[in-house]
Design an enzyme around this catalytic site. Structure first.
Site, PDB file in Angstrom:
ATOM      1  N   ARG A  39      33.052  31.458 -13.405  1.00  0.00           N
ATOM      2  CA  ARG A  39      33.394  30.318 -12.548  1.00  0.00           C
ATOM      3  C   ARG A  39      32.782  29.052 -13.128  1.00  0.00           C
ATOM      4  O   ARG A  39      31.675  29.076 -13.657  1.00  0.00           O
ATOM      5  CB  ARG A  39      32.880  30.523 -11.118  1.00  0.00           C
ATOM      6  CG  ARG A  39      33.615  31.597 -10.366  1.00  0.00           C
ATOM      7  CD  ARG A  39      33.457  31.446  -8.871  1.00  0.00           C
ATOM      8  NE  ARG A  39      34.274  30.387  -8.321  1.00  0.00           N
ATOM      9  CZ  ARG A  39      35.580  30.497  -8.068  1.00  0.00           C
ATOM     10  NH1 ARG A  39      36.220  31.610  -8.337  1.00  0.00           N
ATOM     11  NH2 ARG A  39      36.252  29.497  -7.561  1.00  0.00           N
ATOM     12  N   CYS A  69      42.449  21.044  -6.994  1.00  0.00           N
ATOM     13  CA  CYS A  69      42.037  22.409  -7.325  1.00  0.00           C
ATOM     14  C   CYS A  69      43.130  23.464  -7.110  1.00  0.00           C
ATOM     15  O   CYS A  69      44.058  23.531  -7.910  1.00  0.00           O
ATOM     16  CB  CYS A  69      40.754  22.756  -6.584  1.00  0.00           C
ATOM     17  SG  CYS A  69      39.890  24.122  -7.374  1.00  0.00           S
ATOM     18  N   HIS A 108      36.710  18.192  -6.137  1.00  0.00           N
ATOM     19  CA  HIS A 108      36.646  18.287  -4.675  1.00  0.00           C
ATOM     20  C   HIS A 108      35.538  17.371  -4.202  1.00  0.00           C
ATOM     21  O   HIS A 108      34.942  16.648  -4.925  1.00  0.00           O
ATOM     22  CB  HIS A 108      36.128  19.665  -4.246  1.00  0.00           C
ATOM     23  CG  HIS A 108      36.995  20.802  -4.434  1.00  0.00           C
ATOM     24  ND1 HIS A 108      38.021  21.091  -3.598  1.00  0.00           N
ATOM     25  CD2 HIS A 108      36.964  21.793  -5.351  1.00  0.00           C
ATOM     26  CE1 HIS A 108      38.567  22.229  -3.978  1.00  0.00           C
ATOM     27  NE2 HIS A 108      37.957  22.676  -5.044  1.00  0.00           N
TER      28      HIS A 108
HETATM   29  N1  GLN Z   1      41.362  29.879  -6.744  1.00  0.00           N
HETATM   30  C1  GLN Z   1      41.272  28.886  -7.698  1.00  0.00           C
HETATM   31  C2  GLN Z   1      40.200  29.091  -8.771  1.00  0.00           C
HETATM   32  O1  GLN Z   1      39.118  29.595  -8.523  1.00  0.00           O
HETATM   33  C3  GLN Z   1      41.104  27.563  -6.988  1.00  0.00           C
HETATM   34  C4  GLN Z   1      39.767  27.397  -6.318  1.00  0.00           C
HETATM   35  C5  GLN Z   1      39.609  26.149  -5.523  1.00  0.00           C
HETATM   36  O2  GLN Z   1      40.578  25.535  -4.999  1.00  0.00           O
HETATM   37  N2  GLN Z   1      38.362  25.788  -5.362  1.00  0.00           N
HETATM   38  O3  GLN Z   1      40.460  28.759  -9.872  1.00  0.00           O
END
Ligand code: GLN
Length: 251
Positions: free
Chosen positions: A127, A93, A194
């Protein structure tokens, strides 16, 4: 054999229990009679190509990424050399985004990356969250599914011809549009998954261990002795079922 792991920025890039991936590698190595030695590599600490058989970078939000971006960019040359010398690298990520050329974050700041993977990432307004299921074929003719959880606003675009880690069965993947997830160059893999990723995908943990052992010995990746993996298979099927139930563009 002693497998040497370099864990980059464990104090910054460590959300969603991404550290659990290291615990899985350590256990699965130990069950085969190998020992995992884990060094942390923080800001200002050098990556010495050849010293580590596997390098690991976890996930983090924009704030943590901003704190390490300049440093990972400065480590870029050493990371590229380590990869050229056959080290395995896994980045998740936020860490995955920072192995690319740059990440344009929510505030429009362009964070420099390590330039190890052929990609760039731009933060979007929506998101992409939920369980994900992929199909991967890291070795020709050997197809596997990979189950995990994604939560990112960044949309990652691979360069034309770049190899994704897998194809999305359910979920968003790199950008919610291409049907690709992650990126792979030889033994270097970046992914949005993740969860942590490795407890529910033992085949992938073993693939990484075999690549790390190949770096250690200078030979081919060994076939690792199979393990019981009953609980792991159950975790994989629960996670895959959740992803399939979610559906999504590519299901
Ligand atoms: N900040 C990044 C995004 O939202 C990575 C997020 C994360 O590692 N969960 O794209």
């Amino acid at each position: 054999m002693r497998i040497r792991v370099g864990h980059l920025y464990p104090d910054y890039l460590n959300i969603y229990a991404d550290r659990g991936n290291i615990a899985v590698l350590a256990r699965r190595a130990a069950w085969r009679g190998h020992e995992l030695e884990v060094d942390s590599v923080g800001i200002g600490e050098p990556v010495r190509p050849g010293d580590h058989d596997l390098l690991y970078v976890g996930g983090g939000q924009d704030r943590e990424q901003a704190l390490v971006a300049t440093d990972i960019s400065a480590k870029g040359e050493a990371l590229r050399e380590a990869a050229d010398r056959g080290a395995a690298i896994l980045a998740v990520c936020g860490g995955y985004q920072l192995l690319g050329r740059w990440y344009a974050d929510q505030d429009g700041a362009e964070l420099p990356g390590a330039e190890l993977l052929p990609l760039e990432t731009v933060a979007g307004s929506r998101r992409m969250i939920g369980d994900v299921l992929l199909t991967c074929e890291l070795e020709p003719g050997r197809s596997h599914t990979l189950a995990g959880f994604e939560n990112h606003a960044g949309r990652t675009l691979l360069d034309p011809g770049a190899e994704p880690l897998g194809r999305v069965v359910s979920g968003f993947g790199n950008d919610g549009e291409s049907g690709f997830e992650g990126c792979r160059v030889g033994r270097v893999v970046g992914t949005y998954l993740h969860g942590p990723l490795l407890p529910r995908n033992p085949w992938f943990a073993d693939w990484l261990l075999a690549q790390a052992l190949a770096h250690r010995t200078g030979g081919e990746p060994p076939e690792l002795e199979p393990l019981g993996d009953g609980l792991e298979a159950e975790a994989h099927s629960v996670s895959s079922a959740r992803a399939r139930a979610r559906g999504g563009r590519f299901s």
